[in-house]
Design a protein around this motif. Structure first.
Motif, PDB file in Angstrom:
ATOM      1  N   ARG A   1      -5.183   2.871   4.674  1.00  0.00           N
ATOM      2  CA  ARG A   1      -5.682   3.219   3.333  1.00  0.00           C
ATOM      3  C   ARG A   1      -4.934   4.417   2.757  1.00  0.00           C
ATOM      4  O   ARG A   1      -4.764   4.522   1.547  1.00  0.00           O
ATOM      5  CB  ARG A   1      -7.184   3.511   3.383  1.00  0.00           C
TER       6      ARG A   1
ATOM      7  N   GLY B   1      -1.700   2.947   1.592  1.00  0.00           N
ATOM      8  CA  GLY B   1      -1.918   2.169   0.376  1.00  0.00           C
ATOM      9  C   GLY B   1      -2.373   3.003  -0.813  1.00  0.00           C
ATOM     10  O   GLY B   1      -2.556   2.471  -1.907  1.00  0.00           O
TER      11      GLY B   1
ATOM     12  N   GLN C   1      -5.246   4.477  -1.222  1.00  0.00           N
ATOM     13  CA  GLN C   1      -6.680   4.429  -1.523  1.00  0.00           C
ATOM     14  C   GLN C   1      -7.371   5.720  -1.099  1.00  0.00           C
ATOM     15  O   GLN C   1      -8.474   5.997  -1.527  1.00  0.00           O
ATOM     16  CB  GLN C   1      -7.321   3.236  -0.817  1.00  0.00           C
TER      17      GLN C   1
ATOM     18  N   TYR D   1      -0.137   1.328  -9.004  1.00  0.00           N
ATOM     19  CA  TYR D   1      -0.406  -0.107  -9.105  1.00  0.00           C
ATOM     20  C   TYR D   1       0.906  -0.907  -9.103  1.00  0.00           C
ATOM     21  O   TYR D   1       0.954  -2.006  -8.570  1.00  0.00           O
ATOM     22  CB  TYR D   1      -1.240  -0.410 -10.359  1.00  0.00           C
TER      23      TYR D   1
ATOM     24  N   ARG E   1       1.848  -1.066  -5.551  1.00  0.00           N
ATOM     25  CA  ARG E   1       0.981  -1.965  -4.779  1.00  0.00           C
ATOM     26  C   ARG E   1       1.325  -3.435  -4.989  1.00  0.00           C
ATOM     27  O   ARG E   1       0.948  -4.275  -4.179  1.00  0.00           O
ATOM     28  CB  ARG E   1      -0.480  -1.716  -5.155  1.00  0.00           C
ATOM     29  N   LYS E   2       2.002  -3.742  -6.085  1.00  0.00           N
ATOM     30  CA  LYS E   2       2.416  -5.139  -6.280  1.00  0.00           C
ATOM     31  C   LYS E   2       3.448  -5.526  -5.224  1.00  0.00           C
ATOM     32  O   LYS E   2       3.674  -6.698  -4.973  1.00  0.00           O
ATOM     33  CB  LYS E   2       3.016  -5.326  -7.677  1.00  0.00           C
TER      34      LYS E   2
ATOM     35  N   MET F   1       3.300  -4.182  -2.088  1.00  0.00           N
ATOM     36  CA  MET F   1       2.686  -4.101  -0.755  1.00  0.00           C
ATOM     37  C   MET F   1       1.379  -4.888  -0.763  1.00  0.00           C
ATOM     38  O   MET F   1       0.779  -5.119  -1.795  1.00  0.00           O
ATOM     39  CB  MET F   1       2.441  -2.650  -0.342  1.00  0.00           C
ATOM     40  N   SER F   2       1.002  -5.323   0.399  1.00  0.00           N
ATOM     41  CA  SER F   2      -0.177  -6.167   0.467  1.00  0.00           C
ATOM     42  C   SER F   2      -0.991  -5.768   1.679  1.00  0.00           C
ATOM     43  O   SER F   2      -0.450  -5.169   2.609  1.00  0.00           O
ATOM     44  CB  SER F   2       0.300  -7.608   0.590  1.00  0.00           C
ATOM     45  N   MET F   3      -2.252  -6.128   1.665  1.00  0.00           N
ATOM     46  CA  MET F   3      -3.072  -5.744   2.814  1.00  0.00           C
ATOM     47  C   MET F   3      -4.014  -6.875   3.194  1.00  0.00           C
ATOM     48  O   MET F   3      -4.644  -7.477   2.325  1.00  0.00           O
ATOM     49  CB  MET F   3      -3.876  -4.494   2.473  1.00  0.00           C
TER      50      MET F   3
ATOM     51  N   ARG G   1      -3.205 -15.340   0.295  1.00  0.00           N
ATOM     52  CA  ARG G   1      -3.356 -14.520  -0.914  1.00  0.00           C
ATOM     53  C   ARG G   1      -2.468 -13.282  -0.829  1.00  0.00           C
ATOM     54  O   ARG G   1      -1.878 -12.858  -1.819  1.00  0.00           O
ATOM     55  CB  ARG G   1      -4.826 -14.112  -1.078  1.00  0.00           C
TER      56      ARG G   1
ATOM     57  N   MET H   1       0.194  -5.019   5.310  1.00  0.00           N
ATOM     58  CA  MET H   1      -0.533  -4.238   6.307  1.00  0.00           C
ATOM     59  C   MET H   1      -1.704  -5.087   6.805  1.00  0.00           C
ATOM     60  O   MET H   1      -2.475  -5.608   5.991  1.00  0.00           O
ATOM     61  CB  MET H   1      -1.043  -2.941   5.671  1.00  0.00           C
TER      62      MET H   1
ATOM     63  N   GLN I   1      -8.116  -3.547  -5.547  1.00  0.00           N
ATOM     64  CA  GLN I   1      -7.262  -2.361  -5.796  1.00  0.00           C
ATOM     65  C   GLN I   1      -5.918  -2.517  -5.122  1.00  0.00           C
ATOM     66  O   GLN I   1      -4.886  -2.171  -5.690  1.00  0.00           O
ATOM     67  CB  GLN I   1      -7.956  -1.102  -5.274  1.00  0.00           C
ATOM     68  N   MET I   2      -5.930  -3.038  -3.893  1.00  0.00           N
ATOM     69  CA  MET I   2      -4.661  -3.202  -3.178  1.00  0.00           C
ATOM     70  C   MET I   2      -3.792  -4.293  -3.800  1.00  0.00           C
ATOM     71  O   MET I   2      -2.597  -4.347  -3.566  1.00  0.00           O
ATOM     72  CB  MET I   2      -4.922  -3.518  -1.693  1.00  0.00           C
ATOM     73  N   MET I   3      -4.425  -5.181  -4.602  1.00  0.00           N
ATOM     74  CA  MET I   3      -3.636  -6.183  -5.323  1.00  0.00           C
ATOM     75  C   MET I   3      -3.245  -5.661  -6.701  1.00  0.00           C
ATOM     76  O   MET I   3      -2.856  -6.433  -7.581  1.00  0.00           O
ATOM     77  CB  MET I   3      -4.444  -7.477  -5.461  1.00  0.00           C
ATOM     78  N   ALA I   4      -3.398  -4.355  -6.885  1.00  0.00           N
ATOM     79  CA  ALA I   4      -3.026  -3.697  -8.145  1.00  0.00           C
ATOM     80  C   ALA I   4      -3.851  -4.207  -9.318  1.00  0.00           C
ATOM     81  O   ALA I   4      -3.380  -4.273 -10.448  1.00  0.00           O
ATOM     82  CB  ALA I   4      -1.535  -3.862  -8.421  1.00  0.00           C
ATOM     83  N   VAL I   5      -5.108  -4.588  -9.029  1.00  0.00           N
ATOM     84  CA  VAL I   5      -6.017  -5.004 -10.099  1.00  0.00           C
ATOM     85  C   VAL I   5      -7.122  -3.955 -10.173  1.00  0.00           C
ATOM     86  O   VAL I   5      -7.763  -3.649  -9.165  1.00  0.00           O
ATOM     87  CB  VAL I   5      -6.614  -6.396  -9.797  1.00  0.00           C
TER      88      VAL I   5
END
Lengths: 284, 260
Positions: free
Chosen positions: A62, A65, A67, A91, A94-95, A97-99, A167, A177, B132-136
């Motif tokens: 987190r 990322g 957060q 943001y 974050r497009k 990177m993925s979690m 997804r 991650m 949030q992690m998907m940038a939304v």
């Protein structure tokens, strides 16, 4: 103790680590989660971050990322200091990177198909026919093309994680991650997930970070492992190097020994004192 | 004594801090409203959920409250030979007070609690974190559509509650107790003003109540401790705090609009 992999400032961009963590400190109230931690996540590899439950492995993801914000130190992803970015820039980052969350975190009001289509619909203006093709490709990659119309409540735990993985790769990220991807899974599902993580990493040229305490499974696919405990990096290296480590802690963790440097007992008053026994009685 | 004072002070500080957090949340929520224009479907779906699905309880409650008003009004007025004013009594009670207040309380129980539980559960199951992690931004995707939908639904529900309440009063007074129909409606028409009663009563009050009720509901969900107990407490807080806020606000608005 900190583990420092010297970043080579002069190295070509692709040779530099994708993620660099320097001097990271993080507290929750009085509790120290990280104290002056350094680590690097190399590009194109699978890096595992392992340690006992409650050592802050998920917290580290987190922090990477964005957060959570560190109390001290610096976390850079692809050269950008995550916690210094504004919301818009974060943001954008974050497009790429993925979690994959431990629970899968699928949207319960959307079908499997719509869950995978979600990031595509949010961030692209692709026509619906094209989105359908992309979603089916991602679902095919995780073996769930036939489950596209199911709702998350109709999926098993393993299927939910695979759907969440589809997804997670929908926007073709640079890095994924994984938060405890194997916990609570049966051996077959675990095998499927292990194979998927390795295959996707190599086929898509991803950088993968796995947080886990499933030693055998994680070590089987990790290129590099960081072991963390009590707020710091205890040891790090390739799985083979760690297997040869002389550290008692590493041996206890990797071989699942019930007692060792990491005590079986949670810190407490002396047993006799806690039971209100007199000194003599305790000695008897 | 000192300990009690300290506890009181700590409680006051915590309450102020929470109010500050809720205000910051509201500001960020308002900042995310612009994104709704691009995705009206999100809000319309929520309007169905909080508005249309609340209609049965609002309609039934309105009907019975109106019937009770008709019955009680008749019982008291008949002694003075003043049953001709029953239409006025029923309408003014509903339009100025009971319509907006009871509709808001019912809304908090039916829709506000559901909003809090839904958002709290999304938080607990990491759906908000995943977003949030998907940038939304969850403020634009989750909170704003629900807040605006509730804000629109509240005055409409209050209006429906009031209208059905008046019909309930009519049914009991005219159909059952024999009050003259023409008198019932004409006295009501003569004494209920559009601006002074309907706008200041139903419209303004329910808009204010809608604002507060949805702010509380969405914030409590967002701020819920991500455990089953946390969601349960947040849902309870939504209903209790909304009820208190609506009743206090109602007094303030009544004093401003209808006070001497």
């Amino acid at each position: 103790m900190t583990a420092t992999v010297d970043p080579s400032a002069t190295a070509p961009p692709d040779a530099r680590p994708l993620v660099t963590v320097r001097g990271l400190s993080f507290h929750r109230g009085e509790r120290v989660i990280f104290q002056n931690v350094d680590l690097d996540i190399p590009r194109g590899k699978i890096t595992a971050i392992m340690g006992p439950s409650g050592t802050g492995k998920t917290t580290l993801l987190r922090l990477i990322g964005g957060q959570l914000r560190p109390d001290a130190g610096r976390i850079e992803v692809d050269g950008a200091c995550v916690h210094e970015l504004g919301r818009r820039e974060l943001y954008q980052l974050r497009k790429r990177m993925s979690m994959l969350f431990q629970s899968g975190a699928l949207f319960t009001d959307l079908s499997v198909f719509d869950n995978v289509a979600f990031p595509l619909r949010e961030h692209t203006r692709l026509p619906e026919t094209f989105i359908r093709t992309l979603v089916l490709m991602k679902l095919e990659a995780v073996g769930l093309r036939g489950a596209r119309d199911l709702m998350p409540s109709e999926l098993s735990g393993g299927m939910a994680r695979r759907a969440a993985l589809a997804r997670a790769i929908a926007l073709d990220p640079t890095m994924i991650m994984y938060d405890e991807p194997f916990s609570g899974q049966d051996p077959i599902t675990m095998g499927v997930l292990i194979k998927l993580i390795r295959t996707l990493n190599d086929a898509l040229g991803l950088t993968s970070v796995i947080v886990s305490h499933d030693v055998k499974e994680t070590a089987s696919i990790a290129d590099y492992i960081y072991l963390i405990s009590e707020g710091s990096v205890v040891d790090h290296g390739t799985p083979q190097a760690l297997e040869r480590s002389s550290s008692a802690w590493v041996e206890q963790f990797l071989h699942a020994l019930p007692d060792g440097p990491m005590s079986f007992h949670y810190p407490a008053l002396p047993y006799a004192q806690d039971l209100s026994l007199s000194k003599e009685a305790a000695l008897d | 004594m000192i300990e009690r004072l300290q506890r009181l002070g700590r409680l006051a500080l915590l309450s102020l801090a929470r109010l500050g957090k809720a205000t910051l949340f509201l500001l960020r929520l308002l900042g995310a409203l612009g994104a709704l224009g691009k995705r009206p479907g999100l809000m319309i779906r929520q309007l169905y959920s909080v508005g249309v699905l609340s209609l049965p309880i609002i309609a039934m409650s309105g009907l019975f409250v109106g019937m009770v008003l008709g019955l009680q009004g008749y019982t008291n007025l008949v002694d003075f030979g003043a049953t001709s004013t029953l239409g006025t009594v029923v309408a003014l009670s509903l339009v100025r007070e009971l319509g907006p207040v009871l509709a808001a309380l019912l809304y908090a129980a039916r829709a506000g609690s559901a909003l809090t539980a839904e958002i709290g559960l999304m938080k607990t199951t990491e759906q908000l974190a995943a977003m949030q992690m998907m940038a939304v931004d969850p403020f634009a995707r989750v909170f704003a559509p629900r807040f605006v939908a509730g804000f629109i639904a509240m005055p409409l529900l209050a209006g429906i509650f009031t209208a059905i309440g008046v019909l309930g009063g009519y049914f009991v007074a005219v159909q059952q107790l024999g009050v003259d129909s023409g008198t019932f409606w004409s006295r009501m028409q003569a004494s209920v003003g559009l601006v002074d009663d309907i706008i200041k009563g139903v419209v303004v009050k329910s808009v204010m109540f809608g604002w507060v009720a949805n702010w509380i509901a969405v914030f409590e969900g967002y701020d819920a401790t991500p455990t089953s107990e946390g969601i349960s407490l947040a849902t309870t807080r939504t209903v209790v705090n909304t009820a208190l806020a609506v009743l206090v606000l109602d007094f303030v608005l009544t004093a401003i609009f209808f006070g001497v």
